[in-house]
Design an enzyme around this catalytic site. Structure first.
Site: not given
Length: 535
Positions: A225, A237, A325-326, A359, A435, A529
Protein backbone atom coordinates in the site's frame (compact mmCIF):
# COMPACT_ATOMS: atom_id res chain seq x y z
CA UNK A 1 12.76 -60.33 -76.24
CA UNK A 2 13.56 -57.22 -74.25
CA UNK A 3 10.74 -55.03 -72.95
CA UNK A 4 10.25 -51.83 -74.89
CA UNK A 5 11.03 -48.53 -73.08
CA UNK A 6 7.55 -47.29 -73.91
CA UNK A 7 4.46 -49.48 -73.80
CA UNK A 8 2.23 -48.53 -76.66
CA UNK A 9 -0.83 -49.69 -74.68
CA UNK A 10 -0.34 -46.99 -71.99
CA UNK A 11 -2.20 -43.81 -72.84
CA UNK A 12 0.00 -40.91 -73.71
CA UNK A 13 0.72 -38.54 -70.85
CA UNK A 14 0.36 -41.16 -68.05
CA UNK A 15 3.00 -40.65 -65.33
CA UNK A 16 5.79 -43.17 -65.53
CA UNK A 17 5.04 -43.86 -69.16
CA UNK A 18 8.65 -44.73 -69.81
CA UNK A 19 8.83 -47.71 -67.43
CA UNK A 20 7.56 -51.28 -67.44
CA UNK A 21 6.44 -50.94 -63.77
CA UNK A 22 4.16 -48.13 -64.77
CA UNK A 23 2.59 -50.38 -67.32
CA UNK A 24 1.89 -53.01 -64.67
CA UNK A 25 0.56 -50.38 -62.23
CA UNK A 26 -1.81 -49.03 -64.86
CA UNK A 27 -3.13 -52.52 -65.50
CA UNK A 28 -3.73 -53.17 -61.83
CA UNK A 29 -5.57 -49.89 -61.45
CA UNK A 30 -7.79 -50.78 -64.37
CA UNK A 31 -8.50 -54.22 -62.87
CA UNK A 32 -9.38 -52.77 -59.45
CA UNK A 33 -11.65 -50.19 -61.00
CA UNK A 34 -13.44 -52.86 -63.04
CA UNK A 35 -13.92 -55.04 -59.95
CA UNK A 36 -15.27 -52.09 -57.99
CA UNK A 37 -17.77 -51.24 -60.71
CA UNK A 38 -18.85 -54.89 -60.88
CA UNK A 39 -19.42 -55.10 -57.13
CA UNK A 40 -21.34 -51.83 -57.19
CA UNK A 41 -23.61 -53.21 -59.91
CA UNK A 42 -24.23 -56.44 -57.94
CA UNK A 43 -24.99 -54.40 -54.76
CA UNK A 44 -27.56 -52.33 -56.61
CA UNK A 45 -29.24 -54.98 -58.81
CA UNK A 46 -28.70 -58.15 -56.71
CA UNK A 47 -28.36 -57.17 -53.02
CA UNK A 48 -28.93 -60.73 -51.74
CA UNK A 49 -26.08 -62.10 -53.84
CA UNK A 50 -23.89 -59.19 -52.66
CA UNK A 51 -24.52 -60.04 -48.99
CA UNK A 52 -23.62 -63.70 -49.66
CA UNK A 53 -20.31 -62.69 -51.30
CA UNK A 54 -19.41 -60.38 -48.39
CA UNK A 55 -20.19 -63.05 -45.75
CA UNK A 56 -17.91 -65.56 -47.49
CA UNK A 57 -15.04 -63.08 -47.88
CA UNK A 58 -15.23 -61.65 -44.32
CA UNK A 59 -13.17 -64.36 -42.53
CA UNK A 60 -10.32 -63.81 -44.98
CA UNK A 61 -10.31 -60.02 -44.39
CA UNK A 62 -9.74 -60.13 -40.53
CA UNK A 63 -6.42 -58.62 -39.44
CA UNK A 64 -3.83 -61.05 -38.14
CA UNK A 65 -3.25 -60.73 -34.37
CA UNK A 66 0.29 -59.98 -33.30
CA UNK A 67 1.66 -60.20 -29.77
CA UNK A 68 3.72 -57.12 -29.00
CA UNK A 69 5.55 -56.64 -25.71
CA UNK A 70 5.03 -53.07 -24.46
CA UNK A 71 7.68 -51.59 -22.21
CA UNK A 72 6.35 -48.41 -20.62
CA UNK A 73 8.91 -45.68 -20.34
CA UNK A 74 8.61 -42.25 -18.82
CA UNK A 75 9.16 -39.67 -21.49
CA UNK A 76 11.61 -36.95 -20.50
CA UNK A 77 10.53 -33.40 -21.16
CA UNK A 78 12.39 -30.15 -20.97
CA UNK A 79 11.82 -28.42 -17.63
CA UNK A 80 11.10 -24.71 -17.66
CA UNK A 81 10.82 -24.28 -13.94
CA UNK A 82 14.30 -22.90 -13.34
CA UNK A 83 16.46 -20.02 -14.44
CA UNK A 84 13.47 -17.68 -14.15
CA UNK A 85 11.34 -19.40 -16.74
CA UNK A 86 14.06 -20.17 -19.33
CA UNK A 87 14.13 -23.74 -20.60
CA UNK A 88 17.06 -25.77 -19.31
CA UNK A 89 19.00 -27.28 -22.24
CA UNK A 90 19.51 -31.02 -22.51
CA UNK A 91 23.08 -31.25 -21.32
CA UNK A 92 25.24 -33.27 -18.97
CA UNK A 93 25.34 -30.32 -16.60
CA UNK A 94 21.57 -29.98 -16.53
CA UNK A 95 21.21 -33.72 -16.04
CA UNK A 96 23.63 -33.71 -13.13
CA UNK A 97 21.45 -31.09 -11.46
CA UNK A 98 18.36 -33.27 -11.84
CA UNK A 99 16.65 -31.22 -14.52
CA UNK A 100 14.20 -32.80 -16.88
CA UNK A 101 15.95 -34.02 -19.99
CA UNK A 102 18.72 -36.15 -18.45
CA UNK A 103 21.71 -37.58 -20.19
CA UNK A 104 20.70 -41.18 -19.32
CA UNK A 105 17.90 -43.02 -21.16
CA UNK A 106 14.46 -42.78 -19.57
CA UNK A 107 13.77 -45.46 -16.99
CA UNK A 108 10.85 -47.81 -17.24
CA UNK A 109 8.02 -47.23 -14.82
CA UNK A 110 8.87 -50.49 -13.04
CA UNK A 111 12.47 -49.34 -12.61
CA UNK A 112 11.24 -46.08 -11.11
CA UNK A 113 9.00 -47.98 -8.70
CA UNK A 114 11.93 -50.13 -7.64
CA UNK A 115 14.14 -47.12 -6.93
CA UNK A 116 11.36 -45.50 -4.94
CA UNK A 117 10.75 -48.61 -2.85
CA UNK A 118 14.50 -48.84 -2.18
CA UNK A 119 14.44 -45.26 -0.79
CA UNK A 120 16.48 -44.08 -3.78
CA UNK A 121 13.94 -41.73 -5.32
CA UNK A 122 16.54 -38.96 -5.31
CA UNK A 123 18.33 -40.86 -8.11
CA UNK A 124 15.36 -40.35 -10.45
CA UNK A 125 15.40 -37.39 -12.78
CA UNK A 126 12.81 -34.65 -12.51
CA UNK A 127 10.66 -35.96 -15.35
CA UNK A 128 10.41 -39.32 -13.65
CA UNK A 129 9.61 -37.71 -10.30
CA UNK A 130 6.85 -35.62 -11.88
CA UNK A 131 5.31 -38.68 -13.52
CA UNK A 132 5.55 -40.72 -10.31
CA UNK A 133 3.83 -37.91 -8.40
CA UNK A 134 1.10 -37.44 -11.00
CA UNK A 135 0.37 -41.17 -10.78
CA UNK A 136 0.12 -41.01 -7.01
CA UNK A 137 3.16 -43.17 -6.27
CA UNK A 138 4.95 -40.28 -4.55
CA UNK A 139 2.70 -38.24 -2.29
CA UNK A 140 2.39 -34.63 -3.46
CA UNK A 141 2.93 -33.32 0.06
CA UNK A 142 5.88 -35.62 0.80
CA UNK A 143 8.34 -34.56 -1.90
CA UNK A 144 10.65 -32.86 0.61
CA UNK A 145 10.80 -35.97 2.77
CA UNK A 146 11.19 -38.28 -0.23
CA UNK A 147 14.00 -36.32 -1.90
CA UNK A 148 15.74 -34.86 1.18
CA UNK A 149 16.30 -31.78 -0.98
CA UNK A 150 13.74 -29.03 -0.24
CA UNK A 151 14.60 -26.83 -3.22
CA UNK A 152 14.39 -29.70 -5.69
CA UNK A 153 11.11 -30.77 -4.09
CA UNK A 154 9.69 -27.29 -4.73
CA UNK A 155 10.89 -27.38 -8.34
CA UNK A 156 9.28 -30.76 -8.98
CA UNK A 157 6.04 -29.71 -7.27
CA UNK A 158 5.78 -26.68 -9.55
CA UNK A 159 6.01 -29.03 -12.55
CA UNK A 160 3.39 -31.36 -11.08
CA UNK A 161 0.97 -28.47 -10.55
CA UNK A 162 1.59 -27.22 -14.08
CA UNK A 163 0.95 -30.65 -15.62
CA UNK A 164 -1.97 -31.85 -13.54
CA UNK A 165 -4.60 -33.00 -16.08
CA UNK A 166 -7.83 -31.07 -16.25
CA UNK A 167 -6.58 -27.88 -14.57
CA UNK A 168 -5.45 -25.83 -17.52
CA UNK A 169 -5.01 -22.44 -15.89
CA UNK A 170 -2.11 -23.72 -13.76
CA UNK A 171 0.03 -24.75 -16.72
CA UNK A 172 2.08 -21.55 -16.56
CA UNK A 173 3.38 -22.04 -13.02
CA UNK A 174 6.68 -23.63 -14.08
CA UNK A 175 7.69 -20.61 -16.13
CA UNK A 176 6.00 -18.02 -13.92
CA UNK A 177 7.78 -15.21 -12.10
CA UNK A 178 6.97 -16.67 -8.70
CA UNK A 179 10.54 -17.22 -7.43
CA UNK A 180 11.80 -20.32 -5.69
CA UNK A 181 15.58 -20.30 -6.06
CA UNK A 182 18.11 -19.04 -3.52
CA UNK A 183 15.78 -19.58 -0.57
CA UNK A 184 16.29 -21.72 2.54
CA UNK A 185 13.25 -23.99 2.27
CA UNK A 186 14.71 -26.26 4.96
CA UNK A 187 13.50 -23.69 7.51
CA UNK A 188 10.04 -23.73 5.98
CA UNK A 189 9.46 -27.49 5.82
CA UNK A 190 7.81 -28.80 8.96
CA UNK A 191 7.49 -25.34 10.45
CA UNK A 192 5.92 -22.62 8.31
CA UNK A 193 4.16 -24.00 5.21
CA UNK A 194 3.27 -27.16 3.27
CA UNK A 195 3.02 -28.01 -0.46
CA UNK A 196 5.45 -25.16 -1.14
CA UNK A 197 5.82 -23.88 -4.73
CA UNK A 198 7.94 -20.80 -4.05
CA UNK A 199 7.96 -17.70 -1.93
CA UNK A 200 6.14 -14.38 -2.25
CA UNK A 201 8.39 -11.30 -2.20
CA UNK A 202 6.66 -8.31 -0.60
CA UNK A 203 8.39 -4.92 -0.44
CA UNK A 204 9.82 -4.01 2.95
CA UNK A 205 10.46 -0.44 4.04
CA UNK A 206 11.25 1.26 7.32
CA UNK A 207 9.37 3.96 9.17
CA UNK A 208 11.14 6.24 11.58
CA UNK A 209 13.33 6.30 13.43
CA UNK A 210 10.93 6.62 16.34
CA UNK A 211 11.89 7.04 19.98
CA UNK A 212 10.22 4.49 22.29
CA UNK A 213 10.87 4.85 26.02
CA UNK A 214 14.09 6.71 25.28
CA UNK A 215 15.42 4.32 22.62
CA UNK A 216 15.28 5.14 18.89
CA UNK A 217 14.42 2.32 16.49
CA UNK A 218 13.40 1.87 12.87
CA UNK A 219 10.15 0.00 12.28
CA UNK A 220 10.25 -2.55 9.42
CA UNK A 221 6.99 -2.61 7.46
CA UNK A 222 6.10 -5.01 4.65
CA UNK A 223 3.28 -3.71 2.49
CA UNK A 224 2.05 -3.04 -1.04
CA UNK A 225 0.00 0.00 0.00
CA UNK A 226 1.71 3.12 -1.23
CA UNK A 227 1.90 6.06 1.22
CA UNK A 228 1.56 3.84 4.33
CA UNK A 229 5.26 3.83 5.28
CA UNK A 230 5.72 7.47 4.33
CA UNK A 231 2.72 8.44 6.44
CA UNK A 232 3.96 6.43 9.44
CA UNK A 233 7.37 8.06 9.12
CA UNK A 234 5.76 11.50 9.14
CA UNK A 235 3.87 10.60 12.30
CA UNK A 236 7.08 9.30 13.90
CA UNK A 237 8.81 12.60 13.12
CA UNK A 238 6.02 14.53 14.86
CA UNK A 239 6.11 12.18 17.88
CA UNK A 240 9.88 12.61 18.17
CA UNK A 241 9.31 16.35 18.19
CA UNK A 242 7.55 15.88 21.52
CA UNK A 243 10.24 13.62 23.00
CA UNK A 244 9.01 10.33 21.59
CA UNK A 245 6.62 7.67 22.84
CA UNK A 246 6.07 6.43 26.40
CA UNK A 247 4.60 2.93 26.85
CA UNK A 248 3.02 0.99 29.69
CA UNK A 249 2.41 -2.79 29.77
CA UNK A 250 -1.15 -3.46 30.91
CA UNK A 251 -1.35 -7.21 30.33
CA UNK A 252 0.70 -10.25 29.37
CA UNK A 253 -1.03 -13.58 28.86
CA UNK A 254 -1.99 -15.83 25.97
CA UNK A 255 -5.28 -17.71 26.22
CA UNK A 256 -6.78 -21.04 25.21
CA UNK A 257 -10.30 -22.15 26.13
CA UNK A 258 -11.35 -25.80 25.77
CA UNK A 259 -14.97 -26.90 26.03
CA UNK A 260 -15.93 -30.01 27.99
CA UNK A 261 -19.30 -31.58 28.69
CA UNK A 262 -21.00 -33.73 31.31
CA UNK A 263 -24.12 -35.87 31.46
CA UNK A 264 -26.07 -33.13 33.21
CA UNK A 265 -25.77 -29.56 34.43
CA UNK A 266 -25.24 -30.69 38.04
CA UNK A 267 -21.96 -32.43 37.20
CA UNK A 268 -20.86 -29.56 35.00
CA UNK A 269 -21.58 -27.14 37.85
CA UNK A 270 -19.60 -29.28 40.29
CA UNK A 271 -16.57 -29.16 38.00
CA UNK A 272 -16.91 -25.39 37.64
CA UNK A 273 -17.03 -24.95 41.43
CA UNK A 274 -13.93 -27.10 41.85
CA UNK A 275 -11.89 -25.23 39.21
CA UNK A 276 -12.96 -21.86 40.65
CA UNK A 277 -11.79 -22.89 44.13
CA UNK A 278 -8.21 -22.23 45.33
CA UNK A 279 -7.63 -25.99 45.47
CA UNK A 280 -8.80 -26.44 41.87
CA UNK A 281 -6.77 -23.48 40.59
CA UNK A 282 -3.65 -24.89 42.25
CA UNK A 283 -4.18 -28.39 40.83
CA UNK A 284 -4.72 -27.08 37.32
CA UNK A 285 -1.73 -24.72 37.54
CA UNK A 286 0.56 -27.49 38.76
CA UNK A 287 -0.43 -29.70 35.83
CA UNK A 288 -0.16 -26.89 33.30
CA UNK A 289 3.24 -25.60 34.45
CA UNK A 290 4.75 -29.10 34.34
CA UNK A 291 4.69 -29.10 30.53
CA UNK A 292 7.02 -26.16 29.84
CA UNK A 293 9.99 -24.19 31.16
CA UNK A 294 8.37 -20.94 30.01
CA UNK A 295 4.61 -21.41 30.17
CA UNK A 296 3.17 -20.28 33.51
CA UNK A 297 -0.55 -20.37 34.16
CA UNK A 298 -2.02 -17.20 35.62
CA UNK A 299 -5.64 -18.21 36.05
CA UNK A 300 -8.54 -20.21 34.63
CA UNK A 301 -11.90 -18.50 34.05
CA UNK A 302 -14.98 -20.70 33.69
CA UNK A 303 -18.32 -20.22 31.95
CA UNK A 304 -21.24 -22.66 32.08
CA UNK A 305 -23.62 -23.16 29.14
CA UNK A 306 -26.09 -25.94 29.91
CA UNK A 307 -24.08 -29.08 30.63
CA UNK A 308 -21.07 -27.71 28.72
CA UNK A 309 -18.24 -26.02 30.59
CA UNK A 310 -15.81 -23.54 28.99
CA UNK A 311 -12.43 -23.02 30.65
CA UNK A 312 -10.36 -19.99 29.59
CA UNK A 313 -6.72 -20.63 30.47
CA UNK A 314 -4.46 -17.56 30.55
CA UNK A 315 -0.68 -17.95 30.79
CA UNK A 316 2.60 -16.21 30.13
CA UNK A 317 4.61 -17.87 27.37
CA UNK A 318 8.06 -16.26 27.46
CA UNK A 319 9.10 -14.78 24.13
CA UNK A 320 6.90 -17.12 22.10
CA UNK A 321 3.49 -16.04 20.88
CA UNK A 322 2.56 -19.21 22.70
CA UNK A 323 -0.38 -20.99 21.09
CA UNK A 324 1.39 -24.37 20.87
CA UNK A 325 2.86 -23.99 24.34
CA UNK A 326 -0.44 -23.17 26.00
CA UNK A 327 -2.31 -25.89 24.08
CA UNK A 328 0.13 -28.48 25.42
CA UNK A 329 -0.41 -27.23 28.97
CA UNK A 330 -4.19 -27.23 28.59
CA UNK A 331 -4.15 -30.82 27.38
CA UNK A 332 -2.22 -31.94 30.47
CA UNK A 333 -4.50 -29.98 32.80
CA UNK A 334 -7.59 -31.64 31.35
CA UNK A 335 -5.96 -35.04 31.76
CA UNK A 336 -5.31 -34.34 35.44
CA UNK A 337 -8.87 -33.10 36.00
CA UNK A 338 -10.21 -36.32 34.51
CA UNK A 339 -7.77 -38.71 36.16
CA UNK A 340 -6.99 -37.22 39.57
CA UNK A 341 -9.64 -34.65 40.50
CA UNK A 342 -12.84 -36.68 40.53
CA UNK A 343 -14.20 -35.97 37.06
CA UNK A 344 -13.70 -39.18 35.06
CA UNK A 345 -17.04 -38.51 33.33
CA UNK A 346 -15.68 -35.33 31.72
CA UNK A 347 -15.98 -35.43 27.92
CA UNK A 348 -13.50 -33.21 26.08
CA UNK A 349 -15.39 -31.80 23.10
CA UNK A 350 -12.65 -29.54 21.75
CA UNK A 351 -9.31 -28.21 22.91
CA UNK A 352 -10.46 -24.83 21.59
CA UNK A 353 -14.05 -23.83 22.28
CA UNK A 354 -13.81 -20.26 20.83
CA UNK A 355 -13.95 -18.72 24.31
CA UNK A 356 -10.22 -17.91 23.82
CA UNK A 357 -10.75 -16.19 21.28
CA UNK A 358 -8.20 -16.68 18.46
CA UNK A 359 -8.30 -15.01 15.02
CA UNK A 360 -11.89 -13.81 15.34
CA UNK A 361 -13.38 -10.49 16.47
CA UNK A 362 -14.40 -10.90 20.12
CA UNK A 363 -15.23 -8.43 22.89
CA UNK A 364 -13.55 -10.73 25.43
CA UNK A 365 -10.13 -9.97 23.93
CA UNK A 366 -10.94 -6.26 23.97
CA UNK A 367 -12.10 -6.39 27.60
CA UNK A 368 -9.86 -9.01 29.22
CA UNK A 369 -6.90 -8.84 26.85
CA UNK A 370 -4.92 -11.50 25.00
CA UNK A 371 -1.20 -11.57 24.34
CA UNK A 372 0.41 -8.26 25.27
CA UNK A 373 -1.57 -5.24 26.45
CA UNK A 374 0.16 -1.94 25.65
CA UNK A 375 -0.80 1.72 26.09
CA UNK A 376 1.42 4.15 24.15
CA UNK A 377 1.27 7.90 24.70
CA UNK A 378 2.96 11.06 23.50
CA UNK A 379 2.56 14.79 23.96
CA UNK A 380 3.28 16.77 20.79
CA UNK A 381 3.87 20.52 21.03
CA UNK A 382 1.34 22.57 19.08
CA UNK A 383 4.20 24.11 17.06
CA UNK A 384 5.21 20.64 15.84
CA UNK A 385 1.60 19.81 14.99
CA UNK A 386 1.32 22.95 12.89
CA UNK A 387 4.76 22.73 11.26
CA UNK A 388 5.01 18.97 10.59
CA UNK A 389 1.37 17.94 10.28
CA UNK A 390 0.03 21.20 8.75
CA UNK A 391 -3.01 21.31 11.03
CA UNK A 392 -3.98 22.48 14.52
CA UNK A 393 -4.63 20.66 17.79
CA UNK A 394 -8.29 21.57 18.14
CA UNK A 395 -9.15 20.35 14.65
CA UNK A 396 -7.34 17.05 15.29
CA UNK A 397 -9.16 16.44 18.57
CA UNK A 398 -12.53 17.21 17.00
CA UNK A 399 -11.89 14.85 14.09
CA UNK A 400 -10.79 12.05 16.45
CA UNK A 401 -14.03 12.30 18.45
CA UNK A 402 -16.24 12.44 15.38
CA UNK A 403 -14.48 9.65 13.48
CA UNK A 404 -12.79 7.25 15.88
CA UNK A 405 -15.28 7.46 18.76
CA UNK A 406 -18.73 8.48 17.51
CA UNK A 407 -18.40 7.03 14.02
CA UNK A 408 -17.12 3.69 15.30
CA UNK A 409 -19.89 3.60 17.91
CA UNK A 410 -22.52 4.13 15.22
CA UNK A 411 -20.98 1.24 13.30
CA UNK A 412 -21.24 -0.99 16.38
CA UNK A 413 -17.48 -1.53 16.32
CA UNK A 414 -15.79 -3.36 19.20
CA UNK A 415 -12.09 -2.57 19.51
CA UNK A 416 -12.28 -0.47 16.36
CA UNK A 417 -12.08 3.04 17.83
CA UNK A 418 -9.18 3.97 15.58
CA UNK A 419 -8.40 5.24 12.09
CA UNK A 420 -6.34 2.39 10.64
CA UNK A 421 -4.44 0.49 13.34
CA UNK A 422 -4.66 -2.75 11.31
CA UNK A 423 -2.59 -1.17 8.53
CA UNK A 424 0.48 -0.73 10.72
CA UNK A 425 -0.04 -3.96 12.67
CA UNK A 426 -0.25 -6.00 9.45
CA UNK A 427 2.83 -4.40 7.89
CA UNK A 428 4.99 -5.00 10.96
CA UNK A 429 3.59 -8.53 11.39
CA UNK A 430 4.50 -9.49 7.82
CA UNK A 431 7.99 -8.04 8.15
CA UNK A 432 8.79 -9.77 11.45
CA UNK A 433 7.33 -13.26 10.93
CA UNK A 434 4.16 -12.95 13.02
CA UNK A 435 0.91 -14.79 12.24
CA UNK A 436 -0.97 -12.47 9.84
CA UNK A 437 -4.34 -13.94 10.83
CA UNK A 438 -3.84 -12.61 14.36
CA UNK A 439 -4.10 -9.07 13.07
CA UNK A 440 -7.83 -9.56 13.78
CA UNK A 441 -7.33 -9.34 17.53
CA UNK A 442 -4.00 -7.54 17.61
CA UNK A 443 -5.40 -4.44 15.92
CA UNK A 444 -7.94 -3.83 18.69
CA UNK A 445 -7.19 -0.20 19.48
CA UNK A 446 -8.70 2.95 20.95
CA UNK A 447 -7.14 6.22 19.80
CA UNK A 448 -7.60 9.21 22.10
CA UNK A 449 -6.59 12.85 21.60
CA UNK A 450 -7.01 15.86 23.87
CA UNK A 451 -5.46 19.31 24.16
CA UNK A 452 -3.29 20.03 27.20
CA UNK A 453 -3.66 23.15 29.29
CA UNK A 454 -0.85 24.68 27.22
CA UNK A 455 -2.55 23.89 23.93
CA UNK A 456 -0.33 20.94 23.00
CA UNK A 457 -1.67 17.59 21.80
CA UNK A 458 -1.77 14.63 24.18
CA UNK A 459 -2.41 11.45 22.22
CA UNK A 460 -2.57 7.75 23.12
CA UNK A 461 -3.43 4.34 21.74
CA UNK A 462 -4.68 1.54 24.00
CA UNK A 463 -4.11 -1.94 22.55
CA UNK A 464 -5.06 -4.80 24.92
CA UNK A 465 -4.44 -7.81 22.67
CA UNK A 466 -1.21 -7.64 20.64
CA UNK A 467 -0.33 -11.29 19.85
CA UNK A 468 3.39 -11.40 19.03
CA UNK A 469 6.47 -13.53 19.58
CA UNK A 470 10.18 -13.35 18.81
CA UNK A 471 10.83 -17.12 18.72
CA UNK A 472 9.06 -19.87 16.77
CA UNK A 473 6.69 -19.62 13.83
CA UNK A 474 7.72 -17.30 11.03
CA UNK A 475 10.50 -15.78 13.12
CA UNK A 476 12.70 -18.78 12.24
CA UNK A 477 12.97 -17.52 8.66
CA UNK A 478 16.15 -15.52 8.12
CA UNK A 479 14.62 -12.46 6.38
CA UNK A 480 12.02 -12.06 9.12
CA UNK A 481 14.66 -12.70 11.76
CA UNK A 482 16.77 -9.94 10.25
CA UNK A 483 13.90 -7.50 10.75
CA UNK A 484 13.63 -8.54 14.40
CA UNK A 485 17.36 -7.81 14.62
CA UNK A 486 16.64 -4.36 13.21
CA UNK A 487 14.37 -3.65 16.18
CA UNK A 488 16.73 -5.45 18.60
CA UNK A 489 14.30 -8.14 19.73
CA UNK A 490 15.32 -11.37 18.01
CA UNK A 491 15.30 -14.60 19.97
CA UNK A 492 14.64 -15.40 23.61
CA UNK A 493 15.14 -12.94 26.46
CA UNK A 494 12.97 -14.10 29.37
CA UNK A 495 9.88 -12.66 27.70
CA UNK A 496 11.22 -9.12 27.34
CA UNK A 497 11.82 -9.29 23.58
CA UNK A 498 8.18 -10.12 22.88
CA UNK A 499 7.07 -7.25 25.12
CA UNK A 500 9.42 -4.83 23.37
CA UNK A 501 8.11 -5.95 19.98
CA UNK A 502 4.55 -5.26 21.16
CA UNK A 503 5.68 -1.80 22.29
CA UNK A 504 7.15 -1.16 18.84
CA UNK A 505 3.84 -2.19 17.24
CA UNK A 506 1.89 0.18 19.50
CA UNK A 507 4.31 3.04 18.85
CA UNK A 508 4.00 2.47 15.11
CA UNK A 509 0.21 2.53 15.40
CA UNK A 510 0.42 5.80 17.34
CA UNK A 511 2.51 7.33 14.53
CA UNK A 512 0.18 6.04 11.83
CA UNK A 513 -2.93 7.27 13.62
CA UNK A 514 -1.47 10.75 14.10
CA UNK A 515 -0.42 11.11 10.46
CA UNK A 516 -3.65 9.82 8.92
CA UNK A 517 -5.91 11.88 11.18
CA UNK A 518 -3.94 15.04 10.40
CA UNK A 519 -4.18 14.28 6.67
CA UNK A 520 -7.94 13.87 7.01
CA UNK A 521 -8.15 17.12 8.96
CA UNK A 522 -6.66 19.17 6.13
CA UNK A 523 -8.15 17.07 3.31
CA UNK A 524 -4.79 15.75 2.09
CA UNK A 525 -5.58 12.01 2.09
CA UNK A 526 -6.42 11.69 -1.61
CA UNK A 527 -3.49 13.84 -2.68
CA UNK A 528 -0.98 11.82 -0.65
CA UNK A 529 -2.26 8.53 -2.09
CA UNK A 530 -2.10 9.91 -5.61
CA UNK A 531 1.52 10.90 -5.00
CA UNK A 532 2.65 7.63 -3.39
CA UNK A 533 0.24 5.00 -4.73
CA UNK A 534 -0.10 5.96 -8.39
CA UNK A 535 2.35 6.25 -11.25
Amino acid sequence: MPYPLVDSNIPAGYPGQSSRSSSILYGLNTLILSAFLAMAAIMVYAPKQFSLIVSRLAPHLQPTERVVEVVERIKPVNCTCSDHGKAVPDSDEAADQGYMGDRHPPSTFDECIKLYEEKRAHELNDSELVEMTLRGVIAFHALEKTLADPTRAVRVRRAVVSRTPGIHHTNTLESSLLPFEDYDFARVFGSCAENVIGYMPIPVGVAGPITIDGTSVFLPMSTTEGALIASTSRGAKALNGGGGVTTVVTGNGMTRAPVVSFSDVRRAGACKDYIDSPEGQEAVKRAFDSTSRFGRLQRVTTKLAGSSLYLRFKATTGDAMGMNMISKGVQEALTVLTRDCGFPDMNIISLSGNFCTDKKPAPINWIDGRGKGIVAESTIPKEVVERTLKCNVDALCKLNISKNLVGSALAGSVGGNNAHAANIVTAIFLATGQDPAQVVGSSNCMTLMEPTEHGDLRMSVSMPSIEVGTVGGGTVLEPQGAMLDLIGVRGSNNGQNAIDLAKAVAAGVLAGELSLCSALTVGALVESHMNHNRK
